[in-house]
Design a protein around this motif. Sequence first.
Motif, mmCIF file in Angstrom:
data_model
loop_
_atom_site.group_PDB
_atom_site.id
_atom_site.type_symbol
_atom_site.label_atom_id
_atom_site.label_comp_id
_atom_site.label_asym_id
_atom_site.label_seq_id
_atom_site.Cartn_x
_atom_site.Cartn_y
_atom_site.Cartn_z
ATOM 1 N N ILE A 109 -25.623 44.190 4.954
ATOM 2 C CA ILE A 109 -25.093 44.762 3.703
ATOM 3 C C ILE A 109 -25.795 44.143 2.495
ATOM 4 O O ILE A 109 -26.177 44.841 1.549
ATOM 5 C CB ILE A 109 -23.564 44.562 3.621
ATOM 6 N N ASP A 110 -25.966 42.815 2.526
ATOM 7 C CA ASP A 110 -26.639 42.142 1.415
ATOM 8 C C ASP A 110 -28.093 42.601 1.297
ATOM 9 O O ASP A 110 -28.613 42.767 0.188
ATOM 10 C CB ASP A 110 -26.595 40.623 1.611
ATOM 11 N N LEU A 118 -30.113 44.354 -1.678
ATOM 12 C CA LEU A 118 -31.405 43.886 -2.177
ATOM 13 C C LEU A 118 -32.399 45.035 -2.251
ATOM 14 O O LEU A 118 -33.137 45.183 -3.235
ATOM 15 C CB LEU A 118 -31.937 42.777 -1.266
ATOM 16 N N ALA A 119 -32.406 45.869 -1.207
ATOM 17 C CA ALA A 119 -33.317 47.021 -1.193
ATOM 18 C C ALA A 119 -33.029 47.952 -2.363
ATOM 19 O O ALA A 119 -33.959 48.485 -2.990
ATOM 20 C CB ALA A 119 -33.181 47.769 0.137
ATOM 21 N N GLU A 120 -31.767 48.158 -2.672
ATOM 22 C CA GLU A 120 -31.402 49.027 -3.796
ATOM 23 C C GLU A 120 -31.884 48.438 -5.120
ATOM 24 O O GLU A 120 -32.354 49.158 -5.995
ATOM 25 C CB GLU A 120 -29.892 49.242 -3.817
ATOM 26 N N LEU A 121 -31.766 47.113 -5.267
ATOM 27 C CA LEU A 121 -32.226 46.460 -6.501
ATOM 28 C C LEU A 121 -33.733 46.617 -6.680
ATOM 29 O O LEU A 121 -34.220 46.729 -7.803
ATOM 30 C CB LEU A 121 -31.860 44.971 -6.475
ATOM 31 N N GLU A 122 -34.460 46.612 -5.573
ATOM 32 C CA GLU A 122 -35.921 46.640 -5.649
ATOM 33 C C GLU A 122 -36.496 48.056 -5.802
ATOM 34 O O GLU A 122 -37.714 48.230 -5.821
ATOM 35 C CB GLU A 122 -36.527 45.949 -4.429
ATOM 36 N N GLU A 126 -28.470 37.453 -3.969
ATOM 37 C CA GLU A 126 -27.846 38.613 -3.335
ATOM 38 C C GLU A 126 -27.035 38.202 -2.111
ATOM 39 O O GLU A 126 -26.007 38.814 -1.795
ATOM 40 C CB GLU A 126 -28.920 39.633 -2.954
ATOM 41 N N LEU A 127 -27.489 37.146 -1.418
ATOM 42 C CA LEU A 127 -26.744 36.650 -0.261
ATOM 43 C C LEU A 127 -25.481 35.891 -0.672
ATOM 44 O O LEU A 127 -24.621 35.612 0.162
ATOM 45 C CB LEU A 127 -27.630 35.722 0.579
ATOM 46 N N ASP A 160 -26.282 24.407 -2.727
ATOM 47 C CA ASP A 160 -26.398 23.561 -1.533
ATOM 48 C C ASP A 160 -26.742 24.402 -0.298
ATOM 49 O O ASP A 160 -27.609 24.036 0.507
ATOM 50 C CB ASP A 160 -25.104 22.789 -1.281
ATOM 51 N N ASP A 161 -26.044 25.530 -0.145
ATOM 52 C CA ASP A 161 -26.326 26.411 0.993
ATOM 53 C C ASP A 161 -27.738 26.988 0.887
ATOM 54 O O ASP A 161 -28.420 27.177 1.904
ATOM 55 C CB ASP A 161 -25.312 27.551 1.050
ATOM 56 N N ALA A 162 -28.163 27.265 -0.351
ATOM 57 C CA ALA A 162 -29.526 27.778 -0.562
ATOM 58 C C ALA A 162 -30.557 26.755 -0.095
ATOM 59 O O ALA A 162 -31.582 27.116 0.500
ATOM 60 C CB ALA A 162 -29.742 28.107 -2.034
#
Length: 405
Positions: A237-238, A242-246, A264-265, A270-272
Amino acid sequence: MKLATLPKEFQDALPILETIEAAGYEAYFVGGSVRDTLLGKPIHDVDIATSAFPAEIKSLFNKTVDTGIEHGTVMILDHGTGYETTTFRTESDYTDFRRPDSVSFVRSLSEDLKRRDFTVNALALTASGEVIDHFGGLDDLDNHVLRAVGEPSERFHEDALRMMRAVRFAAQLNFEIESNTQQAILDHAALLANISIERINVEFTKLLQAPAATYGILEMLKGHLNAYMSGLASSDIDLIGLAELEETAQPQDDAQAWTLLVFELGLTPDDAGIFLRNWKHSKDLIKTVQTSITLLNALRLGEVSDWELYQAGPAIQTALAVVALSELPIDGQELQVRYQALPIHSRAELAITGGDLAKNLQQKPGPLFGKILNQLEHEVVLKQIANLNSALVYRAIELMGKEKK
């Protein structure tokens, strides 16, 4: 098909081909440089394929480097620019889905070209400008189709990374992946698990910045390739988002690409960091993305302070680019103006140093100096004190007095 004029990059390399041909061997320009020439795109690397074996090539030139001689590749340096020249070859089975178990040198151009990944990359060009096409690559260029050479399943078993290269090339060239090639990606997506994350990273990073990234991302999802990409197995889904944004604009560099993906995720800084380390990114890129995400998350929640802008530092450019790409309702220009108007943009611009503190406070450097400098930096950024040495020294003495109480 014959080109009336060779691009300068090929003309500069003609002495290499002429030397090889004068010795009785065949030599051609091959690969992406030929494809891009026919598409009217800039040429990057000029690669040469030849019927001459490595030892024969080395005997013809004065300056060579064995860049991959076990696979038939020799770098020729006689004319200043280095040209990688590779002997025609056939390859054995790929038991690890990454590299051939063995390589055999041959004298046949056709045998060499049929081991290549896609028809548009299996074209050769002679010194006179004639295009050699054994697999319908010219038609596929005309029709904007990306098709595996021969049987796609065989090509993907030879090197599973070719599935990622398929979606990347489709995105970069704005080509449609041919149906049999598409089906083979879906059938063999699990082979991608055999490929190192570093190699996948190269292809995915290029895909995220490609003109037709939307198509490439959706094809990647259609083929279930993300199921074998670190941290993306459950992110359909994320990735669709992302595809829609691009669709309207794409990231312009690696930091923007990965920051947009991480944003987008919905990852925390920290998780990044964990996510990007798993992808084997550099410390510099990870720091830029984490800093950008910190600012982006603050912007998403509301107004940010001058101190938050200051803490973003150079990463603010990445963050503001992602603001535009992600369609956040934020005035990026206003933020840029505010950032530029800050009294300082780094600790190095502070008009006082640890040496100044030691001299004026008559103290040896220690943790307290760091605490005082941090406070001065904060007050200067918030315009609570002027960035003048005299003012800062006076304020430092005040702060020292408070610490002693």
